[in-house]
Scaffold this motif. Structure first.
Motif, PDB file in Angstrom:
ATOM      1  N   GLY A  22       0.780  -1.230   0.000  1.00  0.00           N
ATOM      2  CA  GLY A  22       0.000   0.000   0.000  1.00  0.00           C
ATOM      3  C   GLY A  22       0.810   1.279   0.000  1.00  0.00           C
ATOM      4  N   ASP A  23       2.103   1.184  -0.300  1.00  0.00           N
ATOM      5  CA  ASP A  23       2.957   2.380  -0.244  1.00  0.00           C
ATOM      6  C   ASP A  23       2.532   3.425  -1.270  1.00  0.00           C
ATOM      7  OD1 ASP A  23       4.533   1.641   1.838  1.00  0.00           O
ATOM      8  OD2 ASP A  23       6.160   0.838   0.631  1.00  0.00           O
ATOM      9  N   ASP A  24       2.745   4.680  -0.915  1.00  0.00           N
ATOM     10  CA  ASP A  24       2.477   5.799  -1.804  1.00  0.00           C
ATOM     11  C   ASP A  24       3.340   5.662  -3.062  1.00  0.00           C
ATOM     12  OD1 ASP A  24       2.109   8.196  -3.060  1.00  0.00           O
ATOM     13  OD2 ASP A  24       2.667   9.449  -1.349  1.00  0.00           O
ATOM     14  N   PRO A  25       2.721   5.710  -4.252  1.00  0.00           N
ATOM     15  CA  PRO A  25       3.517   5.625  -5.489  1.00  0.00           C
ATOM     16  C   PRO A  25       4.613   6.684  -5.560  1.00  0.00           C
ATOM     17  CG  PRO A  25       1.183   5.366  -5.986  1.00  0.00           C
ATOM     18  CD  PRO A  25       1.271   5.741  -4.535  1.00  0.00           C
ATOM     19  N   ALA A  26       4.376   7.833  -4.945  1.00  0.00           N
ATOM     20  CA  ALA A  26       5.392   8.893  -4.974  1.00  0.00           C
ATOM     21  C   ALA A  26       6.651   8.461  -4.237  1.00  0.00           C
ATOM     22  CB  ALA A  26       4.829  10.173  -4.362  1.00  0.00           C
ATOM     23  N   ARG A  27       6.490   7.664  -3.176  1.00  0.00           N
ATOM     24  CA  ARG A  27       7.660   7.167  -2.434  1.00  0.00           C
ATOM     25  C   ARG A  27       8.458   6.203  -3.306  1.00  0.00           C
ATOM     26  NH1 ARG A  27       8.540   2.605   1.068  1.00  0.00           N
ATOM     27  NH2 ARG A  27      10.348   3.016   2.410  1.00  0.00           N
ATOM     28  N   ARG A  28       7.756   5.343  -4.021  1.00  0.00           N
ATOM     29  CA  ARG A  28       8.442   4.414  -4.920  1.00  0.00           C
ATOM     30  C   ARG A  28       9.182   5.175  -6.024  1.00  0.00           C
ATOM     31  NH1 ARG A  28       6.718  -0.975  -4.755  1.00  0.00           N
ATOM     32  NH2 ARG A  28       5.181  -1.369  -3.123  1.00  0.00           N
ATOM     33  N   LYS A  29       8.521   6.182  -6.590  1.00  0.00           N
ATOM     34  CA  LYS A  29       9.134   6.959  -7.659  1.00  0.00           C
ATOM     35  C   LYS A  29      10.385   7.674  -7.163  1.00  0.00           C
ATOM     36  CE  LYS A  29       8.177  10.623 -11.008  1.00  0.00           C
ATOM     37  NZ  LYS A  29       7.156  11.579 -11.529  1.00  0.00           N
ATOM     38  N   ALA A  30      10.305   8.250  -5.974  1.00  0.00           N
ATOM     39  CA  ALA A  30      11.456   8.959  -5.413  1.00  0.00           C
ATOM     40  C   ALA A  30      12.620   7.999  -5.182  1.00  0.00           C
ATOM     41  CB  ALA A  30      11.062   9.654  -4.115  1.00  0.00           C
ATOM     42  N   ALA A  31      12.317   6.787  -4.714  1.00  0.00           N
ATOM     43  CA  ALA A  31      13.374   5.802  -4.482  1.00  0.00           C
ATOM     44  C   ALA A  31      14.045   5.403  -5.795  1.00  0.00           C
ATOM     45  CB  ALA A  31      12.806   4.574  -3.781  1.00  0.00           C
ATOM     46  N   VAL A  32      13.263   5.257  -6.854  1.00  0.00           N
ATOM     47  CA  VAL A  32      13.825   4.905  -8.157  1.00  0.00           C
ATOM     48  C   VAL A  32      14.698   6.042  -8.682  1.00  0.00           C
ATOM     49  CG1 VAL A  32      13.225   4.456 -10.572  1.00  0.00           C
ATOM     50  CG2 VAL A  32      12.014   3.259  -8.737  1.00  0.00           C
ATOM     51  N   GLN A  33      14.239   7.268  -8.502  1.00  0.00           N
ATOM     52  CA  GLN A  33      15.035   8.413  -8.948  1.00  0.00           C
ATOM     53  C   GLN A  33      16.350   8.534  -8.174  1.00  0.00           C
ATOM     54  OE1 GLN A  33      12.190  11.582  -8.446  1.00  0.00           O
ATOM     55  NE2 GLN A  33      11.410  11.393 -10.545  1.00  0.00           N
ATOM     56  N   GLY A  34      16.377   8.008  -6.955  1.00  0.00           N
ATOM     57  CA  GLY A  34      17.577   8.086  -6.132  1.00  0.00           C
ATOM     58  C   GLY A  34      18.506   6.901  -6.249  1.00  0.00           C
ATOM     59  N   LEU A  35      18.224   5.973  -7.174  1.00  0.00           N
ATOM     60  CA  LEU A  35      19.081   4.795  -7.326  1.00  0.00           C
ATOM     61  C   LEU A  35      20.503   5.187  -7.699  1.00  0.00           C
ATOM     62  CD1 LEU A  35      16.703   2.345  -9.249  1.00  0.00           C
ATOM     63  CD2 LEU A  35      17.588   2.035  -6.927  1.00  0.00           C
ATOM     64  N   GLN A  36      21.459   4.471  -7.102  1.00  0.00           N
ATOM     65  CA  GLN A  36      22.869   4.655  -7.407  1.00  0.00           C
ATOM     66  C   GLN A  36      23.403   3.424  -8.130  1.00  0.00           C
ATOM     67  OE1 GLN A  36      24.973   5.509  -3.760  1.00  0.00           O
ATOM     68  NE2 GLN A  36      23.405   6.929  -3.042  1.00  0.00           N
ATOM     69  N   ALA A  37      24.441   3.601  -8.921  1.00  0.00           N
ATOM     70  CA  ALA A  37      25.042   2.474  -9.640  1.00  0.00           C
ATOM     71  C   ALA A  37      25.446   1.382  -8.656  1.00  0.00           C
ATOM     72  CB  ALA A  37      26.253   2.942 -10.432  1.00  0.00           C
ATOM     73  N   GLY A  38      25.006   0.157  -8.918  1.00  0.00           N
ATOM     74  CA  GLY A  38      25.290  -0.971  -8.046  1.00  0.00           C
ATOM     75  C   GLY A  38      24.175  -1.312  -7.092  1.00  0.00           C
ATOM     76  N   ASP A  39      23.199  -0.404  -6.905  1.00  0.00           N
ATOM     77  CA  ASP A  39      22.052  -0.726  -6.054  1.00  0.00           C
ATOM     78  C   ASP A  39      21.298  -1.913  -6.636  1.00  0.00           C
ATOM     79  OD1 ASP A  39      22.655   1.358  -4.393  1.00  0.00           O
ATOM     80  OD2 ASP A  39      20.966   2.630  -4.981  1.00  0.00           O
ATOM     81  N   LEU A  40      20.735  -2.731  -5.761  1.00  0.00           N
ATOM     82  CA  LEU A  40      19.989  -3.913  -6.168  1.00  0.00           C
ATOM     83  C   LEU A  40      18.508  -3.677  -5.930  1.00  0.00           C
ATOM     84  CD1 LEU A  40      22.358  -6.663  -4.745  1.00  0.00           C
ATOM     85  CD2 LEU A  40      22.351  -5.636  -7.032  1.00  0.00           C
ATOM     86  N   VAL A  41      17.705  -3.862  -6.973  1.00  0.00           N
ATOM     87  CA  VAL A  41      16.270  -3.606  -6.940  1.00  0.00           C
ATOM     88  C   VAL A  41      15.548  -4.948  -7.010  1.00  0.00           C
ATOM     89  CG1 VAL A  41      14.342  -2.420  -8.057  1.00  0.00           C
ATOM     90  CG2 VAL A  41      16.656  -1.421  -8.141  1.00  0.00           C
ATOM     91  N   TYR A  42      14.641  -5.183  -6.049  1.00  0.00           N
ATOM     92  CA  TYR A  42      13.968  -6.477  -5.948  1.00  0.00           C
ATOM     93  C   TYR A  42      12.476  -6.349  -6.199  1.00  0.00           C
ATOM     94  CZ  TYR A  42      18.316  -8.080  -3.934  1.00  0.00           C
ATOM     95  OH  TYR A  42      19.641  -8.395  -3.751  1.00  0.00           O
ATOM     96  N   ILE A  43      11.964  -7.274  -7.000  1.00  0.00           N
ATOM     97  CA  ILE A  43      10.538  -7.540  -7.097  1.00  0.00           C
ATOM     98  C   ILE A  43      10.375  -9.016  -6.750  1.00  0.00           C
ATOM     99  CG2 ILE A  43      10.207  -5.764  -8.862  1.00  0.00           C
ATOM    100  CD1 ILE A  43      10.106  -8.031 -10.948  1.00  0.00           C
ATOM    101  N   PRO A  44       9.158  -9.521  -6.536  1.00  0.00           N
ATOM    102  CA  PRO A  44       9.032 -10.942  -6.192  1.00  0.00           C
ATOM    103  C   PRO A  44       9.704 -11.845  -7.232  1.00  0.00           C
ATOM    104  CG  PRO A  44       6.967  -9.815  -5.764  1.00  0.00           C
ATOM    105  CD  PRO A  44       7.865  -8.814  -6.463  1.00  0.00           C
ATOM    106  N   GLY A  45      10.730 -12.587  -6.790  1.00  0.00           N
ATOM    107  CA  GLY A  45      11.406 -13.554  -7.642  1.00  0.00           C
ATOM    108  C   GLY A  45      12.450 -13.007  -8.582  1.00  0.00           C
ATOM    109  N   HIS A  46      12.806 -11.728  -8.455  1.00  0.00           N
ATOM    110  CA  HIS A  46      13.759 -11.168  -9.424  1.00  0.00           C
ATOM    111  C   HIS A  46      14.555 -10.040  -8.787  1.00  0.00           C
ATOM    112  CE1 HIS A  46      15.504 -10.502 -13.306  1.00  0.00           C
ATOM    113  NE2 HIS A  46      14.980  -9.298 -13.466  1.00  0.00           N
ATOM    114  N   VAL A  47      15.801  -9.864  -9.286  1.00  0.00           N
ATOM    115  CA  VAL A  47      16.670  -8.778  -8.823  1.00  0.00           C
ATOM    116  C   VAL A  47      17.339  -8.138 -10.028  1.00  0.00           C
ATOM    117  CG1 VAL A  47      18.599 -10.390  -8.393  1.00  0.00           C
ATOM    118  CG2 VAL A  47      18.606  -8.114  -7.334  1.00  0.00           C
TER     119      VAL A  47
END
Length: 484
Positions: A386-411
């Motif tokens: 139920g997280d605010d989509p704006a929080r997700r968007k901000a986190a994506v915009q703040g990604l740094q090279a080498g950061d690992l992004v997870y969804i169910p079953g994938h990285v």
């Protein structure tokens, strides 16, 4: 690339014309890869242009590409934190000796429980219940003694880790023959294991390694003393495999170490004290690194034998410095490799891919995405449904090279931003986005790929960003106030 210039040589002109014709044919045959990919091109990957497939493109966009994220001391502290705090990492040196039978039984039953759903073979036929029952008998649970001496071994060849003591490949649906449901992972030459149990036919061992417990073919493990096995990883001097893979030199004199595949991040001790005038496996060693590899004797025991790795191979004298530029460079060395579920196909899957990239810096990561995504040893940004989509968007915009992004079953590994989107490199067996008509495009990427993150679809109604469960990051040194 230009065709060769013929000058005054008629034969040269014919060669040049032939080369030009062949080159033109290649251009016509491969339009998606020789011209900038368009989002609406049928064979193009959404948002990807040809320069995006060059690691230098992403490195050049970084503010501080060569800053040290963690130095050797910081990496040692990170690994200690991982070993102390992550429940998926196990200390095989701390196992009780002798091994209690109830511990062995619990480990085997946890992994090798009877399949609860239909499974299909490579011909698309349902695997008979009697065959699955036979696998249960091969577990030899009734042969587990009340206690047994603890044995240690070193893996001598890249080898599959299996759910059951069998190489039978099984699948969830007919025709889907890439995801073998009995394939768990793989171990590599020099990996240390504790031997907990044997199959009924004694052709398989149930082993515990630092990151996984599963069945491995006995022929790929050499049994040695505790000191030999556990001390192998700390021997010096050594080299580190920094290519996606390298191979030892072919040698008919010592087939046990001939043309062995060695994967990124493996640390290999060097053989010292050699007579410089003597050959190694039939070849003078001056143009090679002489490494000391474990080998299995006829009686199953461990011995160490020299093997050659050409000096031209992609290896280093130590683990690489952990910098954003090196993270991107290492990840791109796998670009285009076919997806290999559980390290099958002599390749790797999404979590294996990021594990091996980080291993080339000497960093320990959990084996599976489910463990990586929640590891308390990393700096985690967690997300709920139920997280605010704006929080997700901000986190994506703040990604740094080498950061690992997870969804169910994938990285996926972040590599940078362009045109307002975050870009990732990942080992995926799927991939999809919306085409110009709004319908989902199923790309079948099926390998290590570069894509933007935001357009990727998890299902018909949700994007990858909608389904992010976490972003994991190493704890970096503070950025310097000046310098680039």
């Amino acid at each position: 690339m230009n065709p060769p210039v013929a000058r005054n040589n008629p034969g040269g002109r014919r060669v040049a014309a032939l080369a030009a014709g062949l080159l033109a044919g290649l251009v016509l045959a491969l339009p998606a890869w020789t011209t900038p990919a368009r989002e609406d091109a049928a064979t193009a990957v959404v948002g990807v242009r040809l320069p995006d497939l060059d690691p230098r493109h992403w490195i050049s966009r970084l503010e501080q590409p060569h800053r040290i994220i963690l130095d050797r001391e910081g990496i040692a502290a990170q690994n200690a934190r991982m070993r102390a705090g992550d429940p998926s990492i196990q200390d095989i040196a701390a196992l009780p000796d002798p091994l209690p039978g109830n511990l062995v039984r619990a480990r085997v039953e946890k992994l090798s429980s009877p399949p609860a759903r239909p499974l299909y073979d490579e011909q698309g036929k349902a695997v008979p219940a009697r065959r699955l029952s036979a696998l249960q008998r091969e577990l030899a649970l009734d042969a587990i003694p009340a206690s047994r001496p603890l044995r240690y071994g070193l893996v001598v060849h890249r080898a599959a880790l299996r759910t059951f003591p069998t190489m039978l490949r099984v699948f969830s649906s007919p025709g889907d023959t890439d995801i073998d449901r009995f394939q768990e992972s793989a171990l590599f030459p020099g990996d240390a294991v504790a031997v907990l149990h044997e199959s009924r036919d004694r052709q398989w061992l149930f082993v515990a390694s630092e990151r996984y417990s599963a069945w491995i073919e006995a022929r790929h493990v050499a049994i040695g003393t505790r000191e030999e096995v556990l001390g192998y990883a700390s021997r010096t001097p050594y080299i580190v495999v920094t290519g996606a893979t390298v191979r030892t030199t072919y040698t008919p004199e010592e087939p046990r170490v001939s043309a062995l595949q060695l994967d990124m991040g493996l640390r290999l001790p060097l053989r010292t004290g050699l007579d410089p005038l003597r050959t190694v496996n039939g070849q003078h060693p001056y143009a090679s690194h002489v490494v000391d590899l474990p080998a299995r004797r006829a009686d199953g025991g461990l011995e160490f034998v020299p093997a050659l790795i050409p000096r031209s191979a992609d290896v280093a004298e130590d683990y690489l410095p952990l910098t954003p530029a090196n993270l991107i460079t290492q990840a791109f060395k796998f670009l285009g490799e076919r997806y290999g579920w559980g390290h099958s196909y002599d390749a790797r899957d999404c979590s294996g891919f990021v594990s091996e990239v980080y291993r080339s810096f000497g960093i320990l990561m959990p084996r599976n995405t489910r463990d990586q995504a929640v590891s308390p040893a990393l700096d985690r940004i967690g997300f709920e449904a139920g997280d605010d989509p704006a929080r997700r968007k901000a986190a994506v915009q703040g990604l740094q090279a080498g950061d690992l992004v997870y969804i169910p079953g994938h990285v996926m590994m972040a590599i940078g931003h362009r045109d307002g989107m975050a870009y990732v490199i990942h080992d995926t067996n799927g991939g999809g986005w919306r085409g110009p008509d709004g319908k989902r495009v199923s790309a079948g990427l099926n390998g290590v790929s570069v894509t933007p993150l935001e357009p990727l679809l998890f299902n018909e109604g949700e994007t990858y960003v909608d389904r992010m469960t976490s972003i994991q990051r190493l704890r970096p040194h503070p950025l310097p106030e000046t310098s680039k």
